[in-house]
Design a protein around this motif. Structure first.
Motif, PDB file in Angstrom:
ATOM      1  N   PRO A   1       0.803  -1.319   0.194  1.00  0.00           N
ATOM      2  CA  PRO A   1       0.105  -0.092  -0.221  1.00  0.00           C
ATOM      3  C   PRO A   1       0.750   1.268  -0.035  1.00  0.00           C
ATOM      4  O   PRO A   1       0.623   2.188  -0.668  1.00  0.00           O
ATOM      5  N   PHE A   2       1.794   1.370   0.748  1.00  0.00           N
ATOM      6  CA  PHE A   2       2.772   2.444   0.918  1.00  0.00           C
ATOM      7  C   PHE A   2       3.221   2.838  -0.432  1.00  0.00           C
ATOM      8  O   PHE A   2       3.323   3.980  -1.154  1.00  0.00           O
ATOM      9  N   VAL A   3       4.009   1.723  -0.961  1.00  0.00           N
ATOM     10  CA  VAL A   3       4.430   1.898  -2.594  1.00  0.00           C
ATOM     11  C   VAL A   3       3.703   2.203  -3.553  1.00  0.00           C
ATOM     12  O   VAL A   3       3.885   3.034  -4.384  1.00  0.00           O
ATOM     13  N   PHE A   4       2.304   1.402  -3.612  1.00  0.00           N
ATOM     14  CA  PHE A   4       1.287   1.844  -4.315  1.00  0.00           C
ATOM     15  C   PHE A   4       0.827   3.315  -4.612  1.00  0.00           C
ATOM     16  O   PHE A   4       0.669   3.867  -5.399  1.00  0.00           O
ATOM     17  N   ASP A   5       0.607   3.748  -3.366  1.00  0.00           N
ATOM     18  CA  ASP A   5       0.283   5.203  -2.972  1.00  0.00           C
ATOM     19  C   ASP A   5       1.336   5.960  -3.821  1.00  0.00           C
ATOM     20  O   ASP A   5       1.104   7.163  -4.267  1.00  0.00           O
ATOM     21  N   LEU A   6       2.631   5.851  -3.382  1.00  0.00           N
ATOM     22  CA  LEU A   6       3.698   6.800  -3.936  1.00  0.00           C
ATOM     23  C   LEU A   6       3.803   6.663  -5.111  1.00  0.00           C
ATOM     24  O   LEU A   6       4.113   7.994  -5.702  1.00  0.00           O
ATOM     25  N   VAL A   7       3.346   5.642  -5.941  1.00  0.00           N
ATOM     26  CA  VAL A   7       3.787   5.536  -7.013  1.00  0.00           C
ATOM     27  C   VAL A   7       2.454   6.047  -8.131  1.00  0.00           C
ATOM     28  O   VAL A   7       2.613   7.075  -8.796  1.00  0.00           O
ATOM     29  N   THR A   8       1.397   5.713  -7.511  1.00  0.00           N
ATOM     30  CA  THR A   8      -0.091   6.383  -8.226  1.00  0.00           C
ATOM     31  C   THR A   8      -0.283   7.904  -7.670  1.00  0.00           C
ATOM     32  O   THR A   8      -0.808   8.779  -8.604  1.00  0.00           O
ATOM     33  N   LYS A   9       0.177   8.201  -6.609  1.00  0.00           N
ATOM     34  CA  LYS A   9      -0.269   9.642  -6.141  1.00  0.00           C
ATOM     35  C   LYS A   9       0.788  10.599  -6.383  1.00  0.00           C
ATOM     36  O   LYS A   9       0.705  11.949  -6.268  1.00  0.00           O
ATOM     37  N   CYS A  10       2.097  10.190  -6.686  1.00  0.00           N
ATOM     38  CA  CYS A  10       3.349  10.887  -6.710  1.00  0.00           C
ATOM     39  C   CYS A  10       4.137  10.797  -7.955  1.00  0.00           C
ATOM     40  O   CYS A  10       4.077  11.489  -8.764  1.00  0.00           O
ATOM     41  N   PHE A  11       4.507   9.521  -8.145  1.00  0.00           N
ATOM     42  CA  PHE A  11       5.294   9.184  -9.300  1.00  0.00           C
ATOM     43  C   PHE A  11       4.550   9.451 -10.846  1.00  0.00           C
ATOM     44  O   PHE A  11       4.967  10.108 -11.664  1.00  0.00           O
ATOM     45  N   TYR A  12       3.159   9.152 -10.562  1.00  0.00           N
ATOM     46  CA  TYR A  12       2.244   9.295 -11.779  1.00  0.00           C
ATOM     47  C   TYR A  12       1.289  10.305 -11.715  1.00  0.00           C
ATOM     48  O   TYR A  12       0.356  10.370 -12.658  1.00  0.00           O
ATOM     49  N   ASP A  13       1.442  11.351 -11.062  1.00  0.00           N
ATOM     50  CA  ASP A  13       0.740  12.346 -10.719  1.00  0.00           C
ATOM     51  C   ASP A  13       0.864  13.163 -11.968  1.00  0.00           C
ATOM     52  O   ASP A  13       2.056  13.886 -12.130  1.00  0.00           O
TER      53      ASP A  13
END
Length: 257
Positions: free
Chosen positions: A24-36
């Motif tokens: 969940p931590f990495v998923f949120d980072l990727v979807t909400k930050c990396f792919y923002d």
């Protein structure tokens, strides 16, 4: 360069996007930050800062204490050439901004200021942060300091000198984000990591630039990944991100950005 091409092909085969992530931590980072995909107003300032450097024809004498640019070998270099060939790209500067913003990093350290493109992006992500950046070359540091001040980046302290001399004397003993972008050599990278490791807390992130710069840098990255205090790593090819979250099981991710 051939080494990097081969490594990039390997990276493409083993990398994934958000659909292959179960943390969940990495998923949120990727979807909400990396792919923002949002266009933040700060992007205009980031672009403006880099464009201003690309217009400067002034020559400065550069002192390389580590591995310098692959494209620029002369000691006397034009500012626009440094910004073009050795400076952080606009795409990566935007990601640094998002990372600083996403983690709300209050205490940031950068090893390797260069002309301050990445520094400017990190400081813009969280204007309330205290950003410390160290640059080995006096002329480059002076130029970066003046440029950052001209663009109202007032939360940045530029330190000039050898990393080894200054990281042991830093005022802060805790950093939320550390960006390693100054000496692309195996032993130096591992040394900086070990020296700065005590400054990491549970929510810190260490970002290593150019982990596939050379075989030695890739070896350093693999050693860092296996360190007992490191729990989560993310390989984006250009960067390696390291986390120390004790509540996470040890896991390594390879993510396309």
């Amino acid at each position: 360069m051939f080494y990097q091409v081969i490594q990039y092909i390997k990276f493409l085969f083993k990398s994934t996007n958000q659909h292959g992530i179960h943390s969940p931590f990495v998923f949120d980072l990727v979807t909400k930050c990396f792919y923002d995909k949002a266009h933040y107003s700060a992007y205009n300032a980031i672009s403006s800062y880099k464009k201003s450097l690309l217009k400067i024809n002034t020559k400065i004498n550069v002192l390389d204490l580590g591995k310098g640019s692959r494209l620029i070998k002369r000691k006397e270099r034009k500012v626009y050439a440094i910004a073009k060939n050795a400076g952080t790209t606009y795409k990566r500067a935007k990601l640094l901004y998002r990372l600083s913003k996403y983690f709300k990093s209050k205490s940031i350290l950068e090893l390797g200021t260069s002309l301050g493109i990445a520094t400017h992006a990190l400081s813009s992500g969280h204007p309330e942060a205290k950003v410390t950046t160290i640059e080995g070359c006096p002329n480059t540091a002076k130029f970066a300091k003046e440029g950052l001040q001209a663009h109202q980046a007032n939360n940045i302290t530029v330190i000039t000198g050898d990393f080894n001399d200054h990281i042991k004397k830093l005022d802060s003993n805790s950093f939320d984000l550390v960006f390693f972008d100054g000496n692309h050599q195996k032993e130096a990278t591992l040394n900086y990591f070990e020296v700065l490791l005590p400054t990491a807390h549970n929510n810190s992130v260490f970002i290593f630039d150019d982990i596939y710069w050379s075989k030695g840098m890739t070896e350093a990255w693999e050693i860092i990944k296996q360190h007992p205090k490191v729990t989560v790593t993310i390989d984006t090819f250009y960067w390696g991100l390291v986390f120390f979250r004790r509540e996470q099981v040890k896991e390594h991710f390879t993510i396309r950005i």
